[in-house]
Design a protein around this motif. Structure first.
Motif, PDB file in Angstrom:
ATOM      1  N   GLY A   2      -9.062   6.605   4.143  1.00 13.63           N
ATOM      2  CA  GLY A   2      -9.010   6.302   2.695  1.00 13.63           C
ATOM      3  C   GLY A   2     -10.410   6.265   2.086  1.00 13.63           C
ATOM      4  O   GLY A   2     -10.759   7.089   1.220  1.00 13.63           O
ATOM      5  N   PRO A   3     -11.275   5.328   2.536  1.00 17.04           N
ATOM      6  CA  PRO A   3     -12.626   5.288   1.987  1.00 17.04           C
ATOM      7  C   PRO A   3     -13.438   6.535   2.290  1.00 17.04           C
ATOM      8  O   PRO A   3     -14.226   6.999   1.455  1.00 17.04           O
ATOM      9  CB  PRO A   3     -13.260   4.062   2.656  1.00 17.04           C
ATOM     10  N   GLY A  23      -6.909  -1.733  -1.065  1.00 26.45           N
ATOM     11  CA  GLY A  23      -7.262  -1.115   0.211  1.00 26.45           C
ATOM     12  C   GLY A  23      -8.494  -1.737   0.843  1.00 26.45           C
ATOM     13  O   GLY A  23      -8.595  -1.828   2.062  1.00 26.45           O
ATOM     14  N   GLY A  72       0.224   8.813   5.538  1.00 23.77           N
ATOM     15  CA  GLY A  72       0.702   7.743   4.651  1.00 23.77           C
ATOM     16  C   GLY A  72       2.114   8.005   4.130  1.00 23.77           C
ATOM     17  O   GLY A  72       2.937   7.109   4.075  1.00 23.77           O
ATOM     18  N   MET A 132       0.831  -1.217   0.000  1.00 25.07           N
ATOM     19  CA  MET A 132       0.000   0.000   0.000  1.00 25.07           C
ATOM     20  C   MET A 132       0.861   1.260   0.000  1.00 25.07           C
ATOM     21  O   MET A 132       0.541   2.244  -0.679  1.00 25.07           O
ATOM     22  CB  MET A 132      -0.932   0.018   1.215  1.00 25.07           C
ATOM     23  N   GLY A 140       1.049   4.054  -2.793  1.00 25.01           N
ATOM     24  CA  GLY A 140       0.821   5.450  -2.398  1.00 25.01           C
ATOM     25  C   GLY A 140       1.940   6.344  -2.921  1.00 25.01           C
ATOM     26  O   GLY A 140       1.696   7.420  -3.469  1.00 25.01           O
ATOM     27  N   GLU A 192      -8.409  13.948   3.578  1.00 15.26           N
ATOM     28  CA  GLU A 192      -7.359  13.751   2.572  1.00 15.26           C
ATOM     29  C   GLU A 192      -5.994  14.118   3.159  1.00 15.26           C
ATOM     30  O   GLU A 192      -5.017  13.391   3.001  1.00 15.26           O
ATOM     31  CB  GLU A 192      -7.638  14.606   1.335  1.00 15.26           C
ATOM     32  N   GLN A 251      -5.599   5.067   8.680  1.00 12.76           N
ATOM     33  CA  GLN A 251      -5.424   5.001   7.220  1.00 12.76           C
ATOM     34  C   GLN A 251      -6.584   4.292   6.536  1.00 12.76           C
ATOM     35  O   GLN A 251      -7.097   4.762   5.530  1.00 12.76           O
ATOM     36  CB  GLN A 251      -4.112   4.280   6.867  1.00 12.76           C
ATOM     37  N   HIS A 294      -4.488   0.867  -5.624  1.00 13.17           N
ATOM     38  CA  HIS A 294      -4.354   1.201  -4.196  1.00 13.17           C
ATOM     39  C   HIS A 294      -5.719   1.074  -3.498  1.00 13.17           C
ATOM     40  O   HIS A 294      -5.829   0.482  -2.428  1.00 13.17           O
ATOM     41  CB  HIS A 294      -3.800   2.625  -4.094  1.00 13.17           C
ATOM     42  N   TYR A 342     -12.463   9.565   2.474  1.00 14.61           N
ATOM     43  CA  TYR A 342     -12.102  10.596   1.497  1.00 14.61           C
ATOM     44  C   TYR A 342     -12.954  10.434   0.228  1.00 14.61           C
ATOM     45  O   TYR A 342     -13.450  11.406  -0.334  1.00 14.61           O
ATOM     46  CB  TYR A 342     -10.612  10.476   1.176  1.00 14.61           C
ATOM     47  N   HIS A 372      -4.850  11.407   5.548  1.00 13.56           N
ATOM     48  CA  HIS A 372      -4.506  10.161   4.862  1.00 13.56           C
ATOM     49  C   HIS A 372      -3.181  10.283   4.099  1.00 13.56           C
ATOM     50  O   HIS A 372      -2.306   9.423   4.218  1.00 13.56           O
ATOM     51  CB  HIS A 372      -5.631   9.765   3.889  1.00 13.56           C
ATOM     52  N   LEU A 424      -3.776   4.556  -8.476  1.00 12.04           N
ATOM     53  CA  LEU A 424      -4.685   4.824  -7.360  1.00 12.04           C
ATOM     54  C   LEU A 424      -5.821   3.804  -7.342  1.00 12.04           C
ATOM     55  O   LEU A 424      -6.271   3.370  -6.274  1.00 12.04           O
ATOM     56  CB  LEU A 424      -5.239   6.256  -7.470  1.00 12.04           C
ATOM     57  N   ALA A 475       1.924   9.400  -5.711  1.00 16.61           N
ATOM     58  CA  ALA A 475       2.496  10.738  -5.479  1.00 16.61           C
ATOM     59  C   ALA A 475       3.486  11.111  -6.583  1.00 16.61           C
ATOM     60  O   ALA A 475       3.618  12.286  -6.930  1.00 16.61           O
ATOM     61  CB  ALA A 475       3.169  10.781  -4.113  1.00 16.61           C
TER      62      ALA A 475
HETATM   63  C1  HEM Z   1      -2.413   0.837   5.296  1.00 13.02           C
HETATM   64  C2  HEM Z   1      -3.258   1.441   4.556  1.00 13.02           C
HETATM   65  C3  HEM Z   1      -2.939   2.583   3.639  1.00 13.02           C
HETATM   66  C4  HEM Z   1      -1.778   3.287   3.423  1.00 13.02           C
HETATM   67  C5  HEM Z   1      -0.427   3.075   4.087  1.00 13.02           C
HETATM   68  C6  HEM Z   1      -2.076   4.298   2.430  1.00 13.02           C
HETATM   69  C7  HEM Z   1      -1.156   5.207   1.937  1.00 13.02           C
HETATM   70  C8  HEM Z   1      -1.448   6.216   1.040  1.00 13.02           C
HETATM   71  C9  HEM Z   1      -0.520   7.204   0.575  1.00 13.02           C
HETATM   72  C10 HEM Z   1       0.953   7.262   0.960  1.00 13.02           C
HETATM   73  C11 HEM Z   1      -1.184   8.055  -0.253  1.00 13.02           C
HETATM   74  C12 HEM Z   1      -0.600   9.332  -0.899  1.00 13.02           C
HETATM   75  C13 HEM Z   1      -0.691   9.390  -2.381  1.00 13.02           C
HETATM   76  C14 HEM Z   1      -0.641  10.833  -2.834  1.00 13.02           C
HETATM   77  O1  HEM Z   1       0.397  11.486  -2.655  1.00 13.02           O
HETATM   78  O2  HEM Z   1      -1.642  11.335  -3.350  1.00 13.02           O
HETATM   79  C15 HEM Z   1      -2.548   7.583  -0.344  1.00 13.02           C
HETATM   80  C16 HEM Z   1      -3.547   8.161  -1.111  1.00 13.02           C
HETATM   81  C17 HEM Z   1      -4.822   7.668  -1.224  1.00 13.02           C
HETATM   82  N1  HEM Z   1      -5.322   6.532  -0.626  1.00 13.02           N
HETATM   83 FE1  HEM Z   1      -4.356   5.375   0.698  1.00 13.02          FE
HETATM   84  N2  HEM Z   1      -3.389   4.206   2.065  1.00 13.02           N
HETATM   85  C18 HEM Z   1      -3.950   3.165   2.786  1.00 13.02           C
HETATM   86  C19 HEM Z   1      -5.251   2.710   2.712  1.00 13.02           C
HETATM   87  C20 HEM Z   1      -6.210   3.183   1.849  1.00 13.02           C
HETATM   88  C21 HEM Z   1      -7.539   2.661   1.718  1.00 13.02           C
HETATM   89  C22 HEM Z   1      -8.106   1.494   2.533  1.00 13.02           C
HETATM   90  C23 HEM Z   1      -8.174   3.404   0.766  1.00 13.02           C
HETATM   91  C24 HEM Z   1      -9.572   3.282   0.225  1.00 13.02           C
HETATM   92  C25 HEM Z   1     -10.197   2.152   0.104  1.00 13.02           C
HETATM   93  C26 HEM Z   1      -7.243   4.414   0.307  1.00 13.02           C
HETATM   94  C27 HEM Z   1      -7.500   5.392  -0.622  1.00 13.02           C
HETATM   95  C28 HEM Z   1      -6.657   6.398  -1.006  1.00 13.02           C
HETATM   96  C29 HEM Z   1      -7.018   7.492  -1.877  1.00 13.02           C
HETATM   97  C30 HEM Z   1      -8.387   7.713  -2.527  1.00 13.02           C
HETATM   98  C31 HEM Z   1      -5.874   8.298  -2.003  1.00 13.02           C
HETATM   99  C32 HEM Z   1      -5.726   9.587  -2.854  1.00 13.02           C
HETATM  100  C33 HEM Z   1      -5.938  10.801  -2.012  1.00 13.02           C
HETATM  101  C34 HEM Z   1      -5.737  12.035  -2.873  1.00 13.02           C
HETATM  102  O3  HEM Z   1      -6.211  12.053  -4.013  1.00 13.02           O
HETATM  103  O4  HEM Z   1      -5.119  12.990  -2.415  1.00 13.02           O
HETATM  104  N3  HEM Z   1      -6.028   4.235   0.982  1.00 13.02           N
HETATM  105  N4  HEM Z   1      -2.684   6.472   0.460  1.00 13.02           N
END
Ligand code: HEM
Ligand code: HEM
Length: 175
Positions: free
Chosen positions: A103-104, A52, A144, A25, A29, A137, A99, A48, A106, A140, A45, A33
């Motif tokens: 995530g959801p 997720g 993250g 994950m 992520g 956001e 996290q 991810h 957001y 997260h 994404l 980025a």
């Molecule tokens: C251990 C669990 C998780 C970790 C470590 C993690 C980590 C990250 C990281 C590092 C980013 C940054 C990406 C960026 O720079 O835009 C990110 C973005 C994102 N993550 Fe996660 N995530 C996790 C779980 C989830 C889950 C469960 C979901 C949804 C089901 C999710 C949905 C998203 C979404 C929609 C973004 C984009 C946010 C944006 O557009 O700015 N993530 N995540």
């Protein structure tokens, strides 16, 4: 939460499955980025988010199991080691819960769904909570990109120290 002498077999399986999932994950992520185009960003994404969904289920199960089973009490020979492991282990679990909730959340707060590899979608219309969309956001993305990795680096060095010490004496609670 009860106290026990050492980690169970289920704990060890939970630990390594979560470690694998969370590292993937984080890699996804970071790839989001650093994506060179919007198309690549959307594609990565999507993976991810899809993964997720399963990470959410596993983290919930793992945290409830830890709650039920408790942490072992004798997890280090020195007070500093016990204290730092106490803090870092609990912080990692709390951060993972944050996290998988943010995530959801957001997505739902801007009326998007959690699309799981195109197999099925989980849509909870929470647009009425759009005021928390941006903070969700921020939490997260920043947790993250920075907080989770820092904790995992600390944990990694703690684990190296743990193995180095338990190489010299009988380990009470190897993972
Ligand atoms: C251990 C669990 C998780 C970790 C470590 C993690 C980590 C990250 C990281 C590092 C980013 C940054 C990406 C960026 O720079 O835009 C990110 C973005 C994102 N993550 Fe996660 N995530 C996790 C779980 C989830 C889950 C469960 C979901 C949804 C089901 C999710 C949905 C998203 C979404 C929609 C973004 C984009 C946010 C944006 O557009 O700015 N993530 N995540
Ligand atoms: C190379 C990677 C890793 C190694 C060598 C490692 C090693 C260990 C060891 C030896 C313990 C038990 C410590 C003790 O006896 O006090 C432990 C516990 C723990 N580790 Fe890791 N670990 C790794 C990666 C991870 C990752 C990526 C995560 C999070 C996603 C994680 C989360 C935890 C947690 C929350 C605990 C507390 C007990 C539990 O609830 O499972 N570890 N780890």
């Amino acid at each position: 939460m009860s106290e026990r002498a050492r980690y169970s077999g289920i704990s060890a399986i939970n630990h390594w499955v979560t470690a694998l999932l969370v590292v993937v994950m984080l890699a996804l992520g970071y790839a989001v980025a650093a994506a060179p185009s919007d198309a690549v960003e959307d594609y990565v994404l999507g993976i991810h988010i899809s993964l997720g969904f399963f990470v959410f289920l596993f983290v919930v199960w793992r945290v409830l199991f830890r709650w039920y089973e408790g942490f072992p009490s004798n997890i280090g020979p020195t007070a500093v080691e016990r204290w730092s492991a106490y803090i870092v282990h609990r912080a990692i679990l709390v951060l993972l819960v944050i996290q998988v909730i943010t995530g959801p959340l957001y997505l739902w707060t801007e009326n998007e769904c959690v699309d799981v590899f195109g197999w099925f979608k989980i849509c909870i219309p929470l647009e009425s909570l759009s005021v928390i969309h941006e903070p969700t956001e921020w939490v997260h993305v920043n947790f993250g990109l920075y907080v989770v990795p820092i904790l995992l680096v600390l944990h990694f060095f703690g684990a190296i120290r743990h193995y180095a010490i338990s190489g010299k004496r009988e380990a009470p609670s190897d993972m």
